[in-house]
Motif scaffolding. Structure first.
Motif, PDB file in Angstrom:
ATOM      1  N   VAL A 112     -87.292  24.360   2.383  1.00 15.01           N
ATOM      2  CA  VAL A 112     -87.063  23.795   1.054  1.00 15.01           C
ATOM      3  C   VAL A 112     -86.901  22.289   1.095  1.00 15.01           C
ATOM      4  O   VAL A 112     -87.178  21.605   0.122  1.00 15.01           O
ATOM      5  N   ASN A 113     -86.444  21.741   2.216  1.00 16.42           N
ATOM      6  CA  ASN A 113     -86.285  20.301   2.340  1.00 16.42           C
ATOM      7  C   ASN A 113     -87.225  19.839   3.440  1.00 16.42           C
ATOM      8  O   ASN A 113     -86.998  20.138   4.599  1.00 16.42           O
ATOM      9  N   PRO A 114     -88.313  19.127   3.117  1.00 12.65           N
ATOM     10  CA  PRO A 114     -89.270  18.726   4.145  1.00 12.65           C
ATOM     11  C   PRO A 114     -88.580  17.975   5.277  1.00 12.65           C
ATOM     12  O   PRO A 114     -87.630  17.239   5.050  1.00 12.65           O
ATOM     13  N   PRO A 115     -89.045  18.194   6.477  1.00 11.47           N
ATOM     14  CA  PRO A 115     -88.325  17.651   7.632  1.00 11.47           C
ATOM     15  C   PRO A 115     -88.320  16.130   7.638  1.00 11.47           C
ATOM     16  O   PRO A 115     -89.268  15.484   7.220  1.00 11.47           O
ATOM     17  N   PHE A 158     -80.916  22.263  -1.068  1.00  9.15           N
ATOM     18  CA  PHE A 158     -81.352  21.323  -0.036  1.00  9.15           C
ATOM     19  C   PHE A 158     -80.257  21.203   1.014  1.00  9.15           C
ATOM     20  O   PHE A 158     -79.072  21.320   0.704  1.00  9.15           O
ATOM     21  N   ALA A 159     -80.683  20.957   2.235  1.00 11.00           N
ATOM     22  CA  ALA A 159     -79.749  20.707   3.336  1.00 11.00           C
ATOM     23  C   ALA A 159     -80.426  19.775   4.323  1.00 11.00           C
ATOM     24  O   ALA A 159     -81.638  19.867   4.548  1.00 11.00           O
ATOM     25  N   ALA A 160     -79.658  18.868   4.896  1.00 10.52           N
ATOM     26  CA  ALA A 160     -80.211  17.907   5.866  1.00 10.52           C
ATOM     27  C   ALA A 160     -79.153  17.619   6.910  1.00 10.52           C
ATOM     28  O   ALA A 160     -77.948  17.622   6.626  1.00 10.52           O
ATOM     29  N   ILE A 161     -79.597  17.355   8.129  1.00  8.35           N
ATOM     30  CA  ILE A 161     -78.714  17.036   9.247  1.00  8.35           C
ATOM     31  C   ILE A 161     -79.136  15.694   9.814  1.00  8.35           C
ATOM     32  O   ILE A 161     -80.330  15.346   9.816  1.00  8.35           O
ATOM     33  N   ASP A 162     -78.183  14.902  10.285  1.00  6.42           N
ATOM     34  CA  ASP A 162     -78.523  13.570  10.784  1.00  6.42           C
ATOM     35  C   ASP A 162     -79.052  13.676  12.210  1.00  6.42           C
ATOM     36  O   ASP A 162     -79.070  14.750  12.820  1.00  6.42           O
ATOM     37  N   TRP A 163     -79.471  12.525  12.762  1.00 10.48           N
ATOM     38  CA  TRP A 163     -80.146  12.544  14.069  1.00 10.48           C
ATOM     39  C   TRP A 163     -79.203  12.964  15.195  1.00 10.48           C
ATOM     40  O   TRP A 163     -79.624  13.534  16.189  1.00 10.48           O
ATOM     41  N   ALA A 165     -75.509  17.295   5.123  1.00  8.54           N
ATOM     42  CA  ALA A 165     -75.399  17.124   3.675  1.00  8.54           C
ATOM     43  C   ALA A 165     -76.100  18.288   3.000  1.00  8.54           C
ATOM     44  O   ALA A 165     -77.140  18.765   3.476  1.00  8.54           O
ATOM     45  N   VAL A 166     -75.520  18.756   1.891  1.00  3.10           N
ATOM     46  CA  VAL A 166     -76.119  19.850   1.128  1.00  3.10           C
ATOM     47  C   VAL A 166     -76.142  19.447  -0.342  1.00  3.10           C
ATOM     48  O   VAL A 166     -75.343  18.617  -0.803  1.00  3.10           O
ATOM     49  N   ALA A 167     -77.085  20.028  -1.068  1.00  3.41           N
ATOM     50  CA  ALA A 167     -77.190  19.810  -2.509  1.00  3.41           C
ATOM     51  C   ALA A 167     -77.470  21.136  -3.170  1.00  3.41           C
ATOM     52  O   ALA A 167     -78.400  21.851  -2.782  1.00  3.41           O
ATOM     53  N   GLY A 168     -76.663  21.469  -4.161  1.00  5.92           N
ATOM     54  CA  GLY A 168     -76.849  22.697  -4.914  1.00  5.92           C
ATOM     55  C   GLY A 168     -77.437  22.417  -6.282  1.00  5.92           C
ATOM     56  O   GLY A 168     -78.286  21.537  -6.450  1.00  5.92           O
ATOM     57  N   ARG A 169     -76.973  23.178  -7.252  1.00 12.68           N
ATOM     58  CA  ARG A 169     -77.506  23.011  -8.607  1.00 12.68           C
ATOM     59  C   ARG A 169     -77.216  21.621  -9.149  1.00 12.68           C
ATOM     60  O   ARG A 169     -78.060  21.004  -9.792  1.00 12.68           O
ATOM     61  N   ARG A 170     -76.036  21.105  -8.897  1.00 21.97           N
ATOM     62  CA  ARG A 170     -75.653  19.748  -9.301  1.00 21.97           C
ATOM     63  C   ARG A 170     -74.930  19.088  -8.139  1.00 21.97           C
ATOM     64  O   ARG A 170     -74.243  19.733  -7.349  1.00 21.97           O
ATOM     65  N   GLY A 171     -75.042  17.738  -8.059  1.00 21.95           N
ATOM     66  CA  GLY A 171     -74.272  16.958  -7.108  1.00 21.95           C
ATOM     67  C   GLY A 171     -74.666  17.211  -5.662  1.00 21.95           C
ATOM     68  O   GLY A 171     -75.643  17.908  -5.354  1.00 21.95           O
ATOM     69  N   GLU A 208     -70.436  14.472 -10.425  1.00 21.20           N
ATOM     70  CA  GLU A 208     -71.167  15.518  -9.720  1.00 21.20           C
ATOM     71  C   GLU A 208     -72.066  16.292 -10.678  1.00 21.20           C
ATOM     72  O   GLU A 208     -73.237  16.569 -10.354  1.00 21.20           O
ATOM     73  N   GLN A 209     -71.551  16.618 -11.866  1.00 13.56           N
ATOM     74  CA  GLN A 209     -72.305  17.453 -12.789  1.00 13.56           C
ATOM     75  C   GLN A 209     -73.363  16.673 -13.562  1.00 13.56           C
ATOM     76  O   GLN A 209     -74.213  17.283 -14.214  1.00 13.56           O
ATOM     77  N   ASN A 210     -73.335  15.358 -13.480  1.00 17.09           N
ATOM     78  CA  ASN A 210     -74.314  14.554 -14.208  1.00 17.09           C
ATOM     79  C   ASN A 210     -75.508  14.177 -13.358  1.00 17.09           C
ATOM     80  O   ASN A 210     -76.312  13.335 -13.764  1.00 17.09           O
ATOM     81  N   MET A 211     -75.638  14.731 -12.171  1.00 15.18           N
ATOM     82  CA  MET A 211     -76.813  14.469 -11.326  1.00 15.18           C
ATOM     83  C   MET A 211     -77.277  15.762 -10.695  1.00 15.18           C
ATOM     84  O   MET A 211     -76.488  16.670 -10.423  1.00 15.18           O
ATOM     85  N   THR A 212     -78.564  15.860 -10.478  1.00  9.43           N
ATOM     86  CA  THR A 212     -79.142  16.989  -9.747  1.00  9.43           C
ATOM     87  C   THR A 212     -80.204  16.451  -8.803  1.00  9.43           C
ATOM     88  O   THR A 212     -80.977  15.551  -9.164  1.00  9.43           O
ATOM     89  N   VAL A 213     -80.206  16.955  -7.596  1.00 10.12           N
ATOM     90  CA  VAL A 213     -81.154  16.497  -6.581  1.00 10.12           C
ATOM     91  C   VAL A 213     -82.513  17.130  -6.863  1.00 10.12           C
ATOM     92  O   VAL A 213     -82.619  18.348  -7.036  1.00 10.12           O
ATOM     93  N   THR A 214     -83.544  16.287  -6.923  1.00  8.90           N
ATOM     94  CA  THR A 214     -84.896  16.769  -7.225  1.00  8.90           C
ATOM     95  C   THR A 214     -85.854  16.659  -6.046  1.00  8.90           C
ATOM     96  O   THR A 214     -86.684  17.534  -5.826  1.00  8.90           O
ATOM     97  N   GLY A 215     -85.749  15.576  -5.293  1.00 15.98           N
ATOM     98  CA  GLY A 215     -86.740  15.340  -4.242  1.00 15.98           C
ATOM     99  C   GLY A 215     -86.268  15.640  -2.846  1.00 15.98           C
ATOM    100  O   GLY A 215     -87.057  15.586  -1.905  1.00 15.98           O
ATOM    101  N   GLY A 216     -84.977  15.935  -2.679  1.00 11.74           N
ATOM    102  CA  GLY A 216     -84.502  16.270  -1.349  1.00 11.74           C
ATOM    103  C   GLY A 216     -83.452  15.298  -0.851  1.00 11.74           C
ATOM    104  O   GLY A 216     -83.074  14.328  -1.524  1.00 11.74           O
ATOM    105  N   LEU A 217     -82.976  15.590   0.372  1.00 12.81           N
ATOM    106  CA  LEU A 217     -81.938  14.809   1.040  1.00 12.81           C
ATOM    107  C   LEU A 217     -82.463  14.315   2.367  1.00 12.81           C
ATOM    108  O   LEU A 217     -83.337  14.928   2.972  1.00 12.81           O
TER     109      LEU A 217
END
Length: 1418
Positions: A411-414, A497-502, A508-514, A534-543
């Protein structure tokens, strides 16, 4: 990728007694599910999984409409359509309750911040109260075969061959119908080609599904043929539809389409799934790949599955789930990599081996974001096995709710900078493969100082490869599980979305909002402190992570604006600490490459932004600037088709030489995965180039991109790295692709050595695409470690007594980490393409990897198995090339023999025809001193050659192993040689892999003493030697077996005797002792035979020097103060004990009961040795009369004498009481309180320094007893000299009075002692004091007349002068007469304990004597 997790849950569905659910259909967003039974439709909510509302048809309506068969949702979830049996379409309105009415809602404690703070906040986390209201039914007057929803229309296929188009609002508009016979079908969409057309007379559509990105319908006809119908205009009219059909297929059953990859999966009656794609040039249906079980993995069921029942693509279109009529679930990746199947292993068999009935699925559906799989069984024919009495009573039918764990890449491109970590996430937790953060990185979770770097999470440089820490993670299969914060999860489920650093330490994770992020350093989550933000933003393109910033492409609901935000990890999660950049279009994908962010937008354009840390702000922040925009609308038909977008430094024109890498720091190319097609856009360098140093920093203009080129097809994942490593450029600059059932591909750079001045031809490619197959599904690539990391499903059965039927039917599922080496595949592919130079450079760069020997072995093994077992002749075999390649490495000999021993014997001839004669390879091992490998080749020779050849080579190896002291190998060789002689050569010996640690350190004679000494203990006193013994090891050289073995034993004994003679000639007594103790060699008996031959000492001085060197024994020195030493003046002096102290190894020998041994028949020339044991025995008994349990040290006044005496080590008294050199007498009880002068301390330390290591002292004592028992008096004198033991010299001189002692021995000892005296006077004055001490013995020896001993003197006699043992030095206290009272102190430490290595049977021989050697100081 997707993996089963845990046990499924059972959801009870209340229905009428005679009904069971048979169809599950999710809504568009999958938050609702419609469960259909014959007269009832139920709406379920996904989280919590509860039943919201049911509509039960009345009996009268059921008789009119018939039973329910199909169900379909409207795109906005506001309506639902049901197809009934009698040709009716029933439309239902889904009406939500009032704003304050919920079926289920959470209860918060008072004062909690998470209570309705924003409009529409509460209903997202509550199960809403819905009602179903039927509208006017529509009668189509024909049985309905399938339903398909469009945006505002409902497509219905009927059994009379028509395709009906209905409006969801059936009142406002009527319906249109299209007859299938009027739709032109051909093999492609180019009418000019003509070709056969499909006759659809009397045929109707069995199943169909609409594909948005293909803009058409994939259909299955009732006769099994497959087709694709596409409208030529926006309206579904007769003259605007055109169809293509798939040739040679007539057994289709069902269909499912994949919108992201533009694929159509058709199920067949044979059990396989055919996946088709539409050719972009001709419009024809082309077979992409098949999904089918293989007989290799499923031999019992692969062709017995029955027709395909249902196909379901996951919500992200990356996997497909298939079920069959006979039951079972199977999961494949989008391009055919098989992940798991419930028709085999623990799913199909119980723990006792009996076969289970497969789980029969009538319908299934993916849940929200693919975290669950909803299944129900085929109720009409197969009763579900898990129904209890209570369930049957209440008519509750269970629905299976299977948990799924998936990887973040789906779901989150590498992100190219963190692809060496594996991150999986389930519904409420994350699985990480990272190690302990305190070991890998010690970085505090605080704001860093604003210096030049400013970030604690600094990006790794080329000199510090990240993978060094990752190699340590491969030895275990455990995951680090992080539970997602419940406060964030209950409000913003599901996690999208979910992403891990190097570094693998921040997630980091992103759900429905925030968003929320977690640090493994602090084990804490960070959430928005302001819930409104938190509720006024939603992740669209990834983390993605950039250093210690979270990069987020999101939509701002307040400003109604797409934004790019950067939140620093060390600060609070708040918009006040965020760097915000406005974007002009919706962002679909995001990625980070070094300091560049790449965005793919909904208008099919690509934007590049640079990120730079700000140093002028009080808090950590970053500035973002637009670098470049690239429009891709010409090449991308639909933005949803782009799977991933990646920046990389990979270029086609890799550098010509190896002198310097290309500009790896710059983003050279863009990689787009367009529905499985990997497209590459490179920088256009065709124009005039400007050197970087001539361009001002603020005027740098990025080069435009060239038109895209297609690199590969059927690509699921792409891996590249932003790091560089000069030593491993092949791997670091390569591009890695995962291609489903086709395995993996690597786009490898071809590098040319810098010393090669020939410029490569222009037609030679700078890169090459190499395919190879692996056994696991790849999740990430470790570039420098040459490894692929993956995961797999493992199952645990729980079908014992007391388990419920569901637990017995469905095993518990876990996800295990896996890894695989891929280097041998690449090397083989390069060799196949005659790129041996590139293969050699690649292999040499990886030669330091710990598993590189295994890589070479795998490569030889795989090629050997394929070619040697091929039924067809191979025109150009690869094995000789591989063998020649392996010879370039030092591990060649080990590689070949390990491969051979792991391969069946029938293939050996083929192998050694390519690699060389095993006899030559054996000799190479001997020349290289690699004896373990030579032993392995010996087993090869044993099976391929006659026994004479094996014996010859085994002898060579045995002699070499003896010379090098490889005792473990020697023991194996003795057994091997005996096996050849006794005809047991069919069972080759095991090759030793490790050598004993003691092979160079010591004799191990306390462990193995019974091998060489215990046999002659009883025979010494009786005056006879019988050198037969019982070995404690079965492979001893003199163990007598059958008569047929005698020749073989004699052959082995001769080799052992020759080696012992060689050691003794070279004065290597230490090696001789190790040799005897390790191999059970009869040293005493052999020395008796060699007493007048090789056991003579020709040069006493040389022998003494050799012993000093061999045993690390220091030459004695005279202290400068020895002339007027205070120790000579009577204050204190050690008095040497008269008793000859023995090591514990000799105790059981010399103190055993020798008087009761019956006389044995042997030669009489050993009579003069009869008294040796008696003398020692009487000495021992005399010395132990005063103290039967412990031997104490007495302190007495010292009598002034002129001779020098050595001072023993204090450690000998306290630590090894059973090994001390003698009894000690001191002048004063209060010696510890004496104030010694500097000169006295120097004298004591000098005497202590004149002694060698304690281990050497023990070994010399052991050898002294061996030579004494064997009658080698010359060696006894030499050892007595080095130990400076006057008692030994006096004992030997006493023996010389016997007429049985040969005159040569007397002469040799006399000449040797004179030579030592002369040498000591000139070269080693340290020996002069000891020689002065034994001067009476020397004078006595000079006076002994030299006589020729007659043979008759050796005849047996009743009495001998040796029967009365000569007195040696008396005990010191007896000589002086004045004995002070002793005050024994309690022992501490190991003073009274026997050595750990002492055999148990030796301790049992002398229970009373064991303690007689303990020392206590008083």
């Amino acid at each position: 990728m997707y993996f089963l997790s845990g046990w499924p849950r059972r959801l009870l569905c209340p229905l009428r007694s005679s009904e069971r659910p048979f169809l599950i259909e999710p809504s568009a967003q999958r938050f609702y599910l419609a469960v259909l039974s014959e007269t009832q439709i139920s709406i379920w909510f996904s989280r919590p999984s509860v039943l919201i509302v049911s509509y039960i048809e009345s009996g009268k309506a059921a008789a009119q409409f018939g039973f329910y068969q199909q169900v379909e949702w409207k795109a906005d979830d506001s309506m639902i359509a049901v197809a009934a049996e009698n040709g009716y379409v029933l439309l239902f309105d889904i009406i939500a309750g009032s704003d304050e009415k919920y079926l289920y809602e959470p209860v918060y404690p008072k004062g909690s911040a998470r209570v309705k703070v924003t409009p529409g906040y509460k209903e997202e986390q509550c199960a809403p109260a819905l009602t179903l209201e039927m509208k006017k039914p529509i009668d189509l007057e024909a049985p309905i075969s399938c339903l398909q929803t469009l945006q505002e229309d409902l497509l219905v296929a009927t059994a009379d061959g028509y395709l009906h188009t209905l409006h969801w609002d059936s009142v406002s508009n009527g319906r249109r119908a299209v007859n299938l016979c009027t739709i032109p079908f051909s093999l492609d969409l180019q009418s000019s080609r003509g070709g056969p057309c499909l006759d659809l007379g009397g045929v109707h559509i069995r199943d169909m599904e609409y594909c948005t990105t293909l803009d058409g319908f994939a259909v299955v006809f009732d006769d099994g043929r497959l087709g694709f119908i596409t409208p030529t205009a926006n309206r579904l009219a007769t003259d605007q539809l055109q169809g293509v059909w798939a040739a040679d297929v007539s057994d289709g059953t069902c269909v499912a389409v994949n919108n992201k990859y533009r694929l159509m999966a058709f199920g067949c009656s044979s059990g396989s799934v055919l996946v088709y794609m539409i050719d972009s040039s001709t419009g024809s249906m082309q077979l992409s790949h098949k999904l089918e079980l293989t007989p290799k993995h499923y031999p019992d069921i692969w062709n017995k599955t029955g027709p395909v029942k249902m196909i379901r693509w996951s919500p992200d279109c990356s996997v497909v789930m298939v079920t069959w009529d006979c039951g079972g679930l199977s999961l494949w990746s989008v391009f055919g990599a098989h992940l798991f199947c419930t028709l085999g292993e623990d799913f199909a068999y119980r723990s006792d081996g009996t076969k289970k009935d497969p789980l029969k699925i009538s319908s299934m559906s993916w849940g929200v974001e693919g975290y669950h799989l909803w299944d129900n069984n085929n109720t009409r024919h197969y009763p579900f096995p898990t129904q209890s009495k209570e369930m049957k009573k209440n008519h509750n039918t269970p629905i299976l709710h299977i948990h799924i764990t998936k990887r973040a890449l789906t779901v989150n491109p590498p992100c190219t900078s963190n692809q060496e970590q594996v991150l999986l996430h389930g519904e409420d937790r994350l699985y990480l493969t990272c190690g302990d953060p305190t070991q890998a990185h010690n970085i505090p979770d605080k704001s860093p100082s604003r210096d030049s770097g400013g970030s604690p999470l600094r990006r790794p440089s080329a000199s510090t490869p990240l993978s060094q820490g990752l190699s340590t993670l491969l030895g275990h299969k455990h995951w680090q599980v992080v539970q997602i914060h419940s406060t964030y999860l209950e409000t913003n489920w599901p996690i999208r979305f979910a992403a891990i650093d190097w570094s693998g330490q921040c997630v980091a994770v992103a759900g429905r909002r925030g968003i929320a992020h977690y640090s493994l350093y602090t084990r804490k989550w960070k959430l928005f402190g302001n819930v409104t933000q938190e509720q006024n933003m939603t992740v669209t393109g990834g983390l993605a992570w950039w250093n210690d910033f979270v990069v987020v492409a999101c939509y701002n609901f307040i400003d109604r604006q797409e934004e790019l935000r950067l939140y620093v990890r060390s600060s609070n999660l708040d918009n006040a600490f965020a760097s915000v950049t406005k974007l002009h279009a919706d962002t679909l994908l995001l990625n980070v490459f070094r300091n560049v962010v790449i965005l793919f937008r909904a208008d099919c354009s690509i934007c590049l932004y640079s990120i730079e840390r700000r140093h002028d702000s009080p808090s950590p922040s970053a500035s973002v600037e637009l670098l470049q925009e690239v429009s891709m609308s010409r090449y991308i038909p639909h933005p949803a088709l782009v799977v991933s977008v990646t920046l990389t430094s990979v270029r086609t024109e890799t550098g010509i030489t190896l002198k310097a890498p290309q500009q790896a720091c710059s983003a050279e190319s863009i990689l787009l995965n367009l529905a499985g097609q990997l497209i590459m856009l490179q920088r256009d360098r065709s124009g005039p180039q400007v050197r970087e140093k001539d361009t001002p920093a603020n005027q740098t203009k990025l080069l435009p991109f060239c038109p895209p080129v297609v690199l590969a097809q059927c690509v699921e994942n792409v891996w590249t790295t932003c790091r560089s490593n000069r030593k491993k450029r092949h791997l670091m600059e390569a591009l890695w692709l995962s291609c489903g059932e086709a395995g993996m591909k690597v786009w490898l750079p071809l590098l040319f050595p810098c010393e090669d001045h020939r410029k490569p031809h222009s037609f030679l490619s700078r890169r090459i695409m190499l395919p190879f197959h692996i056994n696991i599904y790849p999740l990430t690539v470790l570039f420098e470690d040459a490894l692929i990391l993956g995961a797999s499903n493992e199952t645990v059965l729980f079908d014992g007594p007391g388990s419920s039927s569901l637990e017995a039917l469905f095993p518990f599922c876990t996800v295990e980490r896996t890894s695989q080496i891929y280097l041998h595949h690449i090397l083989r592919q390069l060799l196949v393409r005659n790129l041996g130079e590139q293969a050699l450079m690649l292999a040499q760069s990886c030669a330091t990897l710990p598993y590189f020997p295994h890589v070479l072995e795998l490569m030889v093994h795989v090629v050997l198995e394929e070619e040697a077992t091929s039924r067809e002749p191979i025109p150009d075999p690869l094995l000789p090339t591989v063998a020649k390649f392996v010879t370039e490495f030092p591990l060649f000999l080990q590689t070949i023999v390990h491969c051979a021993r792991k391969t069946e014997y029938a293939l050996w001839n083929y192998l050694f025809a390519a690699v060389g004669n095993p006899k030559d390879l054996f000799e190479e091992c001997l020349m290289a001193q690699d004896l373990d490998t030579a032993a392995s080749y010996l087993i090869i020779l044993q099976n391929m050659e006659v026994p004479a050849v094996s014996r010859q080579h085994a002898t060579l190896l045995f002699n070499t192993a003896l010379e090098q002291g490889k005792w473990d190998l020697c023991r194996h060789m003795i057994r091997f040689l005996k096996a050849i002689g006794s005809g047991e050569s069919e069972t080759p010996p095991s090759t030793p892999t490790t050598q004993e640690q003691s092979s160079t350190g010591g004799f191990e004679f306390f462990r193995n003493r019974s091998i060489s000494l215990s046999q002659s203990a009883d025979s010494i006193a009786g005056g006879k030697f019988n050198l037969q013994k019982t070995l404690s090891v079965p492979f001893g050289p003199s163990s007598k077996g059958k008569d047929s073995d005698s020749a073989e034993n004699l052959y082995i004994d001769m080799m052992l005797w020759r080696h012992a003679r060689h050691l003794l000639e070279q004065v290597r007594l230490r090696d001789l002792g190790c040799f005897s103790a390790q191999l059970g060699f009869e040293l005493i008996g052999w020395l008796c035979r060699e007493r007048m031959r090789v056991a003579r000492v020709d040069d006493f001085v040389t022998a003494l020097k050799c012993l000093h060197k061999d045993f690390l024994w220091p030459f004695p020195v005279i202290p400068a103060c020895s002339i007027n030493s205070p120790l000579k003046n009577g204050r204190c002096r050690p008095v040497l004990s008269s008793r000859l102290l023995k090591s514990q190894s000799a105790d059981s020998l010399l103190n055993s009961d020798m008087d009761t041994t019956p006389p044995q028949v042997t030669t009489a020339n050993h009579r003069w040795l009869d008294g040796l044991g008696v003398v020692s025995k009487e000495l021992d008994s005399a010395s132990s009369l005063g103290a039967p349990q412990t031997q104490e040290a007495f302190l007495s006044p010292l009598i002034n004498k002129g001779e020098e005496c050595s001072i023993g080590s204090a450690t000998d008294l306290t630590e090894t009481s059973s090994m001390v050199d003698g009894d000690w007498t001191m002048v004063d009880e209060n010696f510890s309180t004496l104030s010694l002068s500097q000169s006295e301390l120097e004298h004591i330390s000098m005497e202590l320094a004149n002694k060698g290591p304690h281990k050497s002292q023990v070994q010399l004592r052991y050898l002294l007893h061996v030579f004494m028992e064997a009658g080698c008096l010359e060696w006894c004198v030499v050892i007595g000299l080095i130990l400076r033991d006057a008692g030994v010299i006096k004992q030997v001189v006493g023996f010389l009075d016997s007429p049985e002692v040969p005159a040569e021995t007397v002469q040799s000892i006399r000449a040797g002692l004179i030579a030592v005296d002369l040498w000591a006077s000139s070269d080693c004055l340290g020996y002069k004091p000891f020689l002065s001490l034994i001067r009476p013995q020397l004078l006595k020896l000079v006076e002994v007349p030299v006589e020729q001993v007659q043979p008759e003197a050796f005849q047996p006699a009743g009495a001998s002068k040796l029967s009365e043992p000569p007195l040696l030095l008396p005990r010191a206290e007896d000589a002086r007469g004045a004995v002070t009272s002793a005050h024994p102190l309690p022992q501490d430490g190991p003073a009274g304990a026997p050595l750990d290595d002492t055999p148990q049977e030796e301790q049992e021989d002398e229970p009373l004597e064991e303690g007689s050697y303990d020392c206590t100081l008083s």
